[in-house]
Design an enzyme around this catalytic site. Structure first.
Site, PDB file in Angstrom:
ATOM      1  N   HIS A 143     -43.934  -9.882   7.441  1.00 34.84           N
ATOM      2  CA  HIS A 143     -44.912 -10.057   6.222  1.00 34.84           C
ATOM      3  C   HIS A 143     -44.143 -10.110   4.996  1.00 34.84           C
ATOM      4  CE1 HIS A 143     -48.373  -8.224   8.750  1.00 34.84           C
ATOM      5  NE2 HIS A 143     -47.697  -8.737   9.638  1.00 34.84           N
ATOM      6  N   GLU A 193     -44.674  -8.693   2.075  1.00 37.20           N
ATOM      7  CA  GLU A 193     -44.223  -7.585   1.471  1.00 37.20           C
ATOM      8  C   GLU A 193     -42.962  -7.295   2.150  1.00 37.20           C
ATOM      9  OE1 GLU A 193     -48.798  -7.468   2.055  1.00 37.20           O
ATOM     10  OE2 GLU A 193     -47.176  -8.270   2.918  1.00 37.20           O
ATOM     11  N   CYS A 211     -51.271  -5.025   4.642  1.00 37.08           N
ATOM     12  CA  CYS A 211     -51.791  -4.039   6.001  1.00 37.08           C
ATOM     13  C   CYS A 211     -51.261  -2.860   6.027  1.00 37.08           C
ATOM     14  CB  CYS A 211     -51.640  -4.890   7.032  1.00 37.08           C
ATOM     15  SG  CYS A 211     -49.594  -4.920   7.449  1.00 37.08           S
ATOM     16  N   CYS A 239     -47.335  -2.923   6.068  1.00 39.14           N
ATOM     17  CA  CYS A 239     -46.679  -3.027   4.709  1.00 39.14           C
ATOM     18  C   CYS A 239     -47.002  -1.929   3.843  1.00 39.14           C
ATOM     19  CB  CYS A 239     -47.353  -4.438   4.146  1.00 39.14           C
ATOM     20  SG  CYS A 239     -46.907  -5.763   5.295  1.00 39.14           S
TER      21      CYS A 239
END
Length: 149
Positions: free
Chosen positions: A47, A49, A77, A80
């Site tokens: 992801h 992040e 999420c 993250c």
């Protein structure tokens, strides 16, 4: 947020969910930027992040990102959000809320959970409409492609 949006646009062009992230050092200097690369890498943890936090840690030579700011186009999420807490980021700047998977104040609030040793300051709503629109438009386009297949 503009740089995070540029990263999100790159992700979209690569067929990735368009989320971008930037890490700033305590002086406000960009030390890392990234976008989702799950499809390209086959890595479920890739992801924006997480990729940005890894790059920032490499730049600083330590996993501790004390006094750093993570800027992200969409609320993180749980994975993250957890990485944000565990890296000791001080501040999280969010574009749009993530009503489905958000873990920084909308669905859950992992980054400010009092049970954790470290809590993150959250600033939200920065260019929220633009940040949300890029994801909505991408997902709408994906649904059209799936329906045509």
């Amino acid at each position: 947020m503009e740089l995070a949006l540029e990263e999100a646009r790159c992700a979209s062009a690569e067929g990735e969910i368009p989320i971008g992230a930037v890490v700033l050092d305590p002086e406000g200097v960009v030390i890392a930027s990234a976008h989702n690369v799950r499809e390209a890498t086959g890595d479920p943890t890739a992801h924006a992040e997480v990729v940005a936090l890894r790059a920032a840690a490499a730049t600083r030579g330590t996993w501790r990102l004390d006094d750093c700011t993570l800027v992200v186009t969409l609320e993180p999420c749980p994975m993250c959000a957890g990485a944000t807490v565990m890296s000791r980021v001080s501040r999280l700047v969010i574009g749009a809320w993530n009503d489905e998977y958000g873990a920084a104040g909308s669905r859950w609030d992992l980054v400010r959970d009092r049970r954790l040793h470290h809590r993150v300051e959250v600033i939200s709503g920065i260019r929220a409409e633009e940040c949300g629109a890029i994801v909505r438009e991408f997902l709408a386009g994906q649904r059209v492609i799936e329906e045509e297949a």
